[in-house]
Motif scaffolding. Structure first.
Motif, PDB file in Angstrom:
ATOM      1  N   LYS A 109       0.827  -1.208   0.000  1.00  0.00           N
ATOM      2  CA  LYS A 109       0.000   0.000   0.000  1.00  0.00           C
ATOM      3  C   LYS A 109       0.860   1.255   0.000  1.00  0.00           C
ATOM      4  CE  LYS A 109      -3.938  -2.087   2.413  1.00  0.00           C
ATOM      5  NZ  LYS A 109      -4.736  -2.098   3.679  1.00  0.00           N
ATOM      6  N   LYS A 110       1.913   1.276   0.809  1.00  0.00           N
ATOM      7  CA  LYS A 110       2.766   2.457   0.893  1.00  0.00           C
ATOM      8  C   LYS A 110       3.449   2.784  -0.424  1.00  0.00           C
ATOM      9  CE  LYS A 110       5.042   4.101   4.123  1.00  0.00           C
ATOM     10  NZ  LYS A 110       6.096   4.461   5.091  1.00  0.00           N
ATOM     11  N   SER A 111       3.759   1.764  -1.211  1.00  0.00           N
ATOM     12  CA  SER A 111       4.442   1.996  -2.483  1.00  0.00           C
ATOM     13  C   SER A 111       3.459   2.135  -3.646  1.00  0.00           C
ATOM     14  CB  SER A 111       5.412   0.846  -2.774  1.00  0.00           C
ATOM     15  OG  SER A 111       4.724  -0.383  -2.894  1.00  0.00           O
ATOM     16  N   ASN A 112       2.149   2.230  -3.303  1.00  0.00           N
ATOM     17  CA  ASN A 112       1.117   2.424  -4.315  1.00  0.00           C
ATOM     18  C   ASN A 112       1.121   1.312  -5.353  1.00  0.00           C
ATOM     19  OD1 ASN A 112      -1.092   3.862  -5.289  1.00  0.00           O
ATOM     20  ND2 ASN A 112       0.147   4.983  -6.763  1.00  0.00           N
ATOM     21  N   ALA A 113       1.429   0.105  -4.922  1.00  0.00           N
ATOM     22  CA  ALA A 113       1.376  -1.048  -5.820  1.00  0.00           C
ATOM     23  C   ALA A 113      -0.064  -1.541  -5.914  1.00  0.00           C
ATOM     24  CB  ALA A 113       2.299  -2.149  -5.306  1.00  0.00           C
ATOM     25  N   ASP A 114      -0.290  -2.572  -6.704  1.00  0.00           N
ATOM     26  CA  ASP A 114      -1.626  -3.113  -6.939  1.00  0.00           C
ATOM     27  C   ASP A 114      -2.059  -3.941  -5.730  1.00  0.00           C
ATOM     28  OD1 ASP A 114      -3.873  -4.574  -7.775  1.00  0.00           O
ATOM     29  OD2 ASP A 114      -3.221  -4.514  -9.864  1.00  0.00           O
ATOM     30  N   THR A 115      -2.935  -3.374  -4.893  1.00  0.00           N
ATOM     31  CA  THR A 115      -3.333  -4.057  -3.666  1.00  0.00           C
ATOM     32  C   THR A 115      -4.208  -5.281  -3.932  1.00  0.00           C
ATOM     33  OG1 THR A 115      -5.174  -2.495  -3.420  1.00  0.00           O
ATOM     34  CG2 THR A 115      -3.144  -1.997  -2.223  1.00  0.00           C
ATOM     35  N   SER A 116      -5.037  -5.228  -4.982  1.00  0.00           N
ATOM     36  CA  SER A 116      -5.887  -6.376  -5.307  1.00  0.00           C
ATOM     37  C   SER A 116      -5.031  -7.589  -5.650  1.00  0.00           C
ATOM     38  CB  SER A 116      -6.822  -6.046  -6.476  1.00  0.00           C
ATOM     39  OG  SER A 116      -7.733  -5.032  -6.121  1.00  0.00           O
TER      40      SER A 116
END
Length: 320
Positions: A109-116
Motif C-alpha cells: 500500500k505504501k508503495s502504491n502497488a496493486d493491492t488487489s
C-alpha cells in the motif's frame, strides 16, 4: 523501528521467562492464535472475483513463483551449505519458501502497488504453505547425510502439514468470511488492526521464545557461540541476494510487479518461527537462529526500500 523494538522486547522477555520459569510446553493453539490475529485480517479484502487476476497477470504470478520457489531456495541452499550447519541451513531454507508476511500489504500500500493483486498473491502463498513444507521435507531427506545428521522419518515436518494448513489457512479464511457479515466486529478489527497486529506479534514471540525448547539456545551460546555470528552473516547475505535479484527481475514501474516484488523481498518470518517450533527437535535448535535474525534484517531493509528505492525518480509511483 517501533516494530523492531516490539520484536526484541517480546523475544527477550519470553526467553527470560522461560529461562527462570521452566518454559512453556508447545501447543498448536499458538498457530490458531497467529492465524486469527495475523492472517485472518489480511484476507478481509480478498474477494473471489479477484481470482480472474490470476489469468490477467499470469506472467507476474509465474515470475513470482519462479523467484520464490526456485531462485530463493537455491540462494538459501548455497549460503546454508557454506555454514556447514544443518539447523541454520534448514532455517534459511524455510524462510526462502515462505513468501510475503504479516506486513507485506503495508509495504504494498505504501508503495502504491496493486493491492488487489497483492491480496491475491498473499492468499496464493498461504495456500502454498503445504508446498513449502514438502520442499523442506525433501531438502532434509536429501541433505541430512551431507551434514552428518539423521533425519528421523518418524518425526518429520510432513506430519505437521495438516495442522498447519487447517490452523493457518482454512480456519482463518473461513473466519474472515464470517467476520465480513458482522459489520461492527469488522469495523473494530480494521480500526485497530495495527494495534492488534503488533500486540499479536509480541504475544507470539513471547510465547515461542519462552518455550522449553528455546532454552537450548543457551547451550548453543555456551558451546558453539560462533553459530550466532554465522547465522547473522548468512541471513544478511540471503537478504542481500534476494533484494538485488528481485530488483533486477521485477519491473518496479509496474504496480503489479511492484506488488510481486514485495512478496519476494519480504519473507513470512513469524510463520517460519511458528512452523520451526514444530520441528526444532528434528532440524536442531540452531534452526531458530536465522529466523530470529531475519526480524533484525528484514524490517530495516523493507523500510530502506520503501523510503530510498521505490520513491526515487527511477521508480515513480503510479496510480492503479
Amino acid at each position: 523501528m517501533q516494530l523492531i523494538f516490539i520484536v526484541l522486547l517480546g523475544a527477550i522477555l519470553g526467553f527470560s521467562y522461560g529461562l527462570y520459569n521452566f518454559g512453556f510446553v508447545f501447543s498448536t493453539n499458538i498457530c490458531l492464535f497467529a492465524g486469527l490475529t495475523l492472517i485472518m485480517p489480511s484476507l478481509f479484502k480478498f474477494k473471489l472475483k479477484d481470482v480472474v487476476l490470476v489469468w490477467k497477470y499470469r506472467s507476474v504470478l509465474m515470475k513470482g513463483f519462479w523467484v520464490n520457489y526456485i531462485l530463493l531456495p537455491l540462494f538459501a541452499l548455497a549460503i546454508g551449505f557454506m555454514t556447514n550447519d544443518f539447523g541454520i541451513t534448514s532455517g534459511l531454507f524455510l524462510l526462502a519458501v515462505l513468501s510475503g508476511g504479516g506486513m507485506v500489504m503495508h509495504w504494498i500500500k505504501k508503495s502504491n502497488a496493486d493491492t488487489s493483486l497483492g491480496f491475491l498473491l498473499l492468499f496464493i502463498n498461504l495456500m502454498f504453505v503445504s508446498l513449502s513444507m514438502l520442499m523442506l521435507h525433501i531438502f532434509a531427506q536429501l541433505s541430512a547425510g551431507y551434514f552428518g545428521v539423521t533425519y528421523n522419518e518418524e518425526i518429520t515436518i510432513s506430519r505437521f502439514a495438516e495442522a498447519v494448513i487447517i490452523l493457518l489457512i482454512l480456519i482463518p479464511f473461513a473466519a474472515s468470511r464470517v467476520v465480513l457479515w458482522i459489520k461492527p466486529l469488522l469495523n473494530f478489527i480494521e480500526k485497530y488492526h495495527k494495534v492488534i497486529s503488533k500486540l499479536s506479534i509480541f504475544i507470539i514471540l513471547f510465547y515461542l521464545f519462552g518455550l522449553q525448547s528455546s532454552q537450548y539456545l543457551v547451550d548453543i551460546y555456551d558451546f558453539e557461540p560462533e553459530l550466532f555470528y554465522i547465522a547473522l552473516i548468512a541471513v544478511s547475505a540471503f537478504y542481500f541476494l534476494t533484494y538485488f535479484a528481485s530488483k533486477i527481475i521485477y519491473d518496479l514501474n509496474s504496480p503489479q510487479e511492484r506488488a510481486a516484488f514485495w512478496h519476494s523481498v519480504t519473507r513470512y518470518i513469524t510463520l517460519a518461527l511458528v512452523i520451526s517450533t514444530f520441528s526444532a527437535s528434528t532440524f536442531g535448535i540452531s534452526m531458530l537462529l536465522p529466523i530470529m535474525f531475519a526480524y533484525i534484517v528484514q524490517i530495516p531493509l523493507a523500510s530502506y526500500i520503501d523510503k530510498k528505492v521505490l520513491t526515487t525518480a527511477n521508480y515513480p509511483l503510479q496510480k492503479q
